[in-house]
Every structure is written in structure tokens, then in C-alpha cells.
Design a protein around this motif. Structure first.
Motif, PDB file in Angstrom:
ATOM      1  N   THR A  39       0.736  -1.322  -0.054  1.00  0.00           N
ATOM      2  CA  THR A  39      -0.046  -0.075   0.086  1.00  0.00           C
ATOM      3  C   THR A  39       0.875   1.144   0.076  1.00  0.00           C
TER       4      THR A  39
ATOM      5  N   SER B  22       2.817   1.782  -3.171  1.00  0.00           N
ATOM      6  CA  SER B  22       2.127   1.855  -4.544  1.00  0.00           C
ATOM      7  C   SER B  22       1.846   3.472  -4.332  1.00  0.00           C
ATOM      8  N   ASN B  23       1.498   4.002  -3.183  1.00  0.00           N
ATOM      9  CA  ASN B  23       1.129   5.380  -3.011  1.00  0.00           C
ATOM     10  C   ASN B  23       2.211   6.284  -3.145  1.00  0.00           C
TER      11      ASN B  23
ATOM     12  N   VAL C  69       3.212   6.748  -7.054  1.00  0.00           N
ATOM     13  CA  VAL C  69       2.184   7.515  -7.847  1.00  0.00           C
ATOM     14  C   VAL C  69       2.542   8.897  -7.409  1.00  0.00           C
ATOM     15  N   ALA C  70       2.915   9.189  -6.057  1.00  0.00           N
ATOM     16  CA  ALA C  70       3.031  10.521  -5.785  1.00  0.00           C
ATOM     17  C   ALA C  70       4.629  11.116  -6.412  1.00  0.00           C
TER      18      ALA C  70
ATOM     19  N   ASN D 202      -2.306  -3.293  -7.356  1.00  0.00           N
ATOM     20  CA  ASN D 202      -2.817  -1.876  -6.982  1.00  0.00           C
ATOM     21  C   ASN D 202      -2.487  -0.940  -7.967  1.00  0.00           C
TER      22      ASN D 202
END
Ligand SMILES: Nc1ncnc2c1ncn2[C@@H]1O[C@H](COP(=O)(O)OP(=O)(O)OP(=O)(O)O)[C@@H](O)[C@H]1O
Ligand SMILES: [Mg+2]
Length: 113
Positions: A16, A19-20, A23-24, A46
């Protein structure tokens, strides 16, 4: 180029968080490649929404000379590039040292160019 490795006990939020962060960083204009080393393929699922062929799957099917980069690197959410190393079925024969070797040896050729 900077490389980060995230590892730890099961279920602590690795997939988690990575993945975040991926993307950031992509939103910030960086070119990002994530490499999952989890038989469940959680992180790349994800980012892409489905399982992708793993490096070891394609390697086994085609061999090192025939496998192509576009068969193992896929673009996910926000343009994050995703690779899944592959390995044993979840819960079967998965061990820390083997995961380490997968990430070392299952890297697609030329993937950082
Ligand atoms: N910051 C958070 N706050 C609350 N729940 C979270 C957080 N991060 C992850 N979770 C939840 O915790 C569970 C485990 O997360 P995740 O799958 O990312 O862990 P993991 O370390 O990758 O697990 P595994 O070792 O099985 O691959 C998921 O249900 C996820 O939604
Ligand atoms: Mg995970």
C-alpha cells in the motif's frame, strides 16, 4: 537514479505504502519503476488493476534471448512502470533469502535505460 527497497513482516502495509509513494513521485514528474517481489503481486495489482506476467514466467516460457522488455514492464496508474519478479505460489516455498535473490536476478535486462 535512486533505488529504494521496502521489506518487512507480512501485512504491515508495504504494498500500500509503495504504491502510493510511486504514484506521488510520478505526479511530481519523476519516472518511476516499481518491482514487486511478492507471489501475490499485490503492489502491481494496485497500480494496474490486474495481474501482469512475471519476469520469471516470461523467462521460463521464452528464455533470456527472446524475452522482450515490453512483455514484463507495464504502465500503471499515473504512468508508473510496473514489473513483477515472480516466484513460488503464495505460501509455498517462499522465503526471505529467495525473495532477495529474485529481486537481484529477476531484473529485466536494460530496464533502467
Ligand atoms: N496506513 C494504513 N492504515 C490502515 N490500513 C492500512 C494502511 N496501510 C495498509 N493498510 C491495510 O493493511 C492491509 C495490509 O496492507 P498491505 O497489503 O499493503 O501489506 P503488505 O505488507 O504488503 O502485506 P504482505 O506482506 O502480505 O504483502 C491491507 O488491508 C491494507 O489496506
Ligand atoms: Mg504486499
Amino acid at each position: 537514479m535512486r533505488k529504494f527497497c521496502v521489506y518487512g513482516k507480512g501485512g504491515i502495509g508495504k504494498s500500500t505504502v509503495v504504491s502510493n509513494i510511486a504514484v506521488a513521485l510520478a505526479e511530481d514528474g519523476k519516472t518511476v519503476l516499481v518491482m514487486g517481489c511478492d507471489p501475490k503481486s499485490d503492489m502491481t495489482r494496485n497500480l494496474i488493476g490486474k495481474r501482469i506476467p512475471t519476469v520469471l514466467d516470461v523467462f521460463r516460457a521464452k528464455g533470456p534471448d527472446e524475452m522482450k522488455l515490453e512483455e514484463v514492464i507495464f504502465e500503471g496508474f499515473n504512468g508508473v512502470y510496473c514489473v513483477e519478479a515472480g516466484g513460488p505460489e503464495p505460501g509455498v516455498g517462499c522465503a526471505g533469502s529467495r525473495s532477495g535473490n529474485r529481486s537481484r536476478y529477476a531484473r529485466p535486462p536494460r530496464c533502467f535505460q
